[in-house]
Design a protein around this motif. Structure first.
Motif, PDB file in Angstrom:
ATOM      1  N   VAL A  24       0.644  -1.192  -0.091  1.00 20.06           N
ATOM      2  CA  VAL A  24       0.035  -0.158   0.009  1.00 20.06           C
ATOM      3  C   VAL A  24       0.735   1.084   0.115  1.00 20.06           C
ATOM      4  N   ALA A  25       0.537   2.364  -0.907  1.00 13.49           N
ATOM      5  CA  ALA A  25       1.625   3.280  -0.918  1.00 13.49           C
ATOM      6  C   ALA A  25       1.406   4.102   0.255  1.00 13.49           C
ATOM      7  N   LYS A  26       0.335   4.383   0.649  1.00 12.62           N
ATOM      8  CA  LYS A  26      -0.005   5.221   1.840  1.00 12.62           C
ATOM      9  C   LYS A  26      -1.491   4.734   2.578  1.00 12.62           C
ATOM     10  N   LEU A  27      -1.395   4.564   3.923  1.00 12.50           N
ATOM     11  CA  LEU A  27      -2.724   4.488   4.479  1.00 12.50           C
ATOM     12  C   LEU A  27      -3.098   5.821   5.004  1.00 12.50           C
ATOM     13  N   ALA A  28      -4.208   6.230   4.865  1.00 13.95           N
ATOM     14  CA  ALA A  28      -4.529   7.311   5.497  1.00 13.95           C
ATOM     15  C   ALA A  28      -5.245   7.596   7.118  1.00 13.95           C
ATOM     16  N   ILE A  29      -4.567   6.475   7.737  1.00 13.85           N
ATOM     17  CA  ILE A  29      -4.711   6.387   9.320  1.00 13.85           C
ATOM     18  C   ILE A  29      -3.427   6.302   9.837  1.00 13.85           C
ATOM     19  N   PRO A  30      -3.679   6.792  11.004  1.00 11.55           N
ATOM     20  CA  PRO A  30      -2.108   6.559  11.878  1.00 11.55           C
ATOM     21  C   PRO A  30      -1.957   4.888  12.110  1.00 11.55           C
ATOM     22  N   VAL A  33      -1.691   0.223  16.893  1.00 14.61           N
ATOM     23  CA  VAL A  33      -2.401  -0.788  17.194  1.00 14.61           C
ATOM     24  C   VAL A  33      -3.818  -0.337  17.751  1.00 14.61           C
ATOM     25  N   GLY A  34      -5.026  -0.756  17.444  1.00 14.86           N
ATOM     26  CA  GLY A  34      -6.331  -0.538  17.587  1.00 14.86           C
ATOM     27  C   GLY A  34      -6.991   0.645  16.657  1.00 14.86           C
ATOM     28  N   ALA A  35      -5.943   1.007  15.863  1.00 13.66           N
ATOM     29  CA  ALA A  35      -6.797   1.803  14.937  1.00 13.66           C
ATOM     30  C   ALA A  35      -7.700   1.199  13.917  1.00 13.66           C
ATOM     31  N   GLU A  36      -8.482   1.548  13.409  1.00 12.82           N
ATOM     32  CA  GLU A  36      -9.428   1.116  12.337  1.00 12.82           C
ATOM     33  C   GLU A  36      -8.932   1.322  10.879  1.00 12.82           C
ATOM     34  N   VAL A  37      -8.963   0.327  10.317  1.00 18.43           N
ATOM     35  CA  VAL A  37      -8.700   0.605   8.774  1.00 18.43           C
ATOM     36  C   VAL A  37      -9.797   0.650   7.839  1.00 18.43           C
ATOM     37  N   PRO A  38      -9.746   1.435   6.845  1.00 16.41           N
ATOM     38  CA  PRO A  38     -10.785   1.784   5.831  1.00 16.41           C
ATOM     39  C   PRO A  38     -11.357   0.367   5.479  1.00 16.41           C
ATOM     40  N   ARG A  39     -12.714   0.431   5.401  1.00 17.88           N
ATOM     41  CA  ARG A  39     -13.365  -0.795   4.897  1.00 17.88           C
ATOM     42  C   ARG A  39     -13.130  -1.333   3.450  1.00 17.88           C
ATOM     43  N   ASN A  40     -12.568  -0.481   2.916  1.00 16.02           N
ATOM     44  CA  ASN A  40     -12.324  -0.855   1.262  1.00 16.02           C
ATOM     45  C   ASN A  40     -10.828  -1.220   1.174  1.00 16.02           C
ATOM     46  N   PHE A  61      -5.255 -11.063   9.006  1.00 14.60           N
ATOM     47  CA  PHE A  61      -4.975 -10.621   7.521  1.00 14.60           C
ATOM     48  C   PHE A  61      -3.785  -9.550   7.839  1.00 14.60           C
ATOM     49  N   TYR A  62      -3.242  -9.288   6.720  1.00 11.80           N
ATOM     50  CA  TYR A  62      -2.273  -8.178   6.848  1.00 11.80           C
ATOM     51  C   TYR A  62      -2.153  -7.359   5.582  1.00 11.80           C
ATOM     52  N   VAL A  63      -1.663  -6.232   5.587  1.00 11.53           N
ATOM     53  CA  VAL A  63      -1.071  -5.272   4.410  1.00 11.53           C
ATOM     54  C   VAL A  63       0.295  -5.013   4.753  1.00 11.53           C
ATOM     55  N   VAL A  64       0.944  -4.687   3.649  1.00 18.27           N
ATOM     56  CA  VAL A  64       2.465  -4.040   3.992  1.00 18.27           C
ATOM     57  C   VAL A  64       2.107  -2.569   3.610  1.00 18.27           C
ATOM     58  N   ALA A  65       2.400  -1.680   4.451  1.00 17.85           N
ATOM     59  CA  ALA A  65       2.511  -0.470   4.297  1.00 17.85           C
ATOM     60  C   ALA A  65       3.712   0.191   5.179  1.00 17.85           C
ATOM     61  N   ALA A  66       4.106   1.458   4.532  1.00 21.55           N
ATOM     62  CA  ALA A  66       5.099   2.176   5.427  1.00 21.55           C
ATOM     63  C   ALA A  66       6.125   1.388   5.761  1.00 21.55           C
ATOM     64  N   GLU A  67       6.671   0.456   4.928  1.00 20.78           N
ATOM     65  CA  GLU A  67       7.802  -0.443   5.475  1.00 20.78           C
ATOM     66  C   GLU A  67       7.250  -1.507   6.753  1.00 20.78           C
ATOM     67  N   LYS A  68       6.068  -1.657   6.924  1.00 19.05           N
ATOM     68  CA  LYS A  68       5.541  -2.254   8.205  1.00 19.05           C
ATOM     69  C   LYS A  68       4.545  -3.429   7.661  1.00 19.05           C
ATOM     70  N   ILE A  69       4.618  -4.249   8.406  1.00 23.40           N
ATOM     71  CA  ILE A  69       3.451  -5.280   8.021  1.00 23.40           C
ATOM     72  C   ILE A  69       2.501  -5.373   9.189  1.00 23.40           C
ATOM     73  N   VAL A  70       1.110  -4.737   8.744  1.00 18.82           N
ATOM     74  CA  VAL A  70       0.217  -4.240   9.379  1.00 18.82           C
ATOM     75  C   VAL A  70      -0.771  -5.497   9.626  1.00 18.82           C
ATOM     76  N   VAL A  71      -0.872  -6.072  11.033  1.00 14.00           N
ATOM     77  CA  VAL A  71      -1.760  -7.193  11.119  1.00 14.00           C
ATOM     78  C   VAL A  71      -3.002  -6.558  11.369  1.00 14.00           C
ATOM     79  N   ILE A  72      -4.270  -7.325  10.726  1.00 16.93           N
ATOM     80  CA  ILE A  72      -5.595  -6.642  10.635  1.00 16.93           C
ATOM     81  C   ILE A  72      -6.361  -7.899  11.338  1.00 16.93           C
ATOM     82  N   ASP A  73      -7.353  -7.631  11.977  1.00 15.43           N
ATOM     83  CA  ASP A  73      -8.319  -8.603  12.446  1.00 15.43           C
ATOM     84  C   ASP A  73      -9.500  -8.501  11.515  1.00 15.43           C
ATOM     85  N   PRO A  74      -9.862  -9.500  10.535  1.00 20.10           N
ATOM     86  CA  PRO A  74     -10.827  -9.299   9.436  1.00 20.10           C
ATOM     87  C   PRO A  74     -12.293  -8.977   9.963  1.00 20.10           C
TER      88      PRO A  74
END
Length: 85
Positions: A24-30, A33-40, A61-74
């Motif tokens: 992901v080029a950029k996530l528009a959220i901080p 841990v605990g932040a909600e990711v966009p539904r899309n 699940f996960y996404v790679v953004a800002a040189e980090k592996i962001v672990v997400i509860d689906p």
């Protein structure tokens, strides 16, 4: 969620690097841990071996953004962990 060891983190990073997913080029959220990711947001299931390395990550699940592996509860779309790439 229980903490994973540095050795487990290294193996998870290797699995994710080998998975060849889009970053992901950029996530528009901080990225906290605990932040909600966009539904899309398109995120990926972890490779099968990650559940063997760290069973607690098996349902996440996960996404790679800002040189980090962001672990997400689906289910909640919340960040549960952040690992460096």
């Amino acid at each position: 969620m229980s903490a994973v060891t540095e050795a487990q983190k290294d193996r998870i990073r290797d699995s994710v690097r080998n998975a060849k997913v889009d970053h992901v080029a950029k996530l528009a959220i901080p990225l906290t841990v605990g932040a909600e990711v966009p539904r899309n947001l398109h995120f990926y299931p972890f490779p099968k071996e990650v559940a063997e390395i760290a069973p607690e990550y098996g349902s996440f699940f996960y996404v790679v953004a800002a040189e980090k592996i962001v672990v997400i509860d689906p289910l909640s779309y919340r960040i549960v962990a952040i690992l460096p790439v």
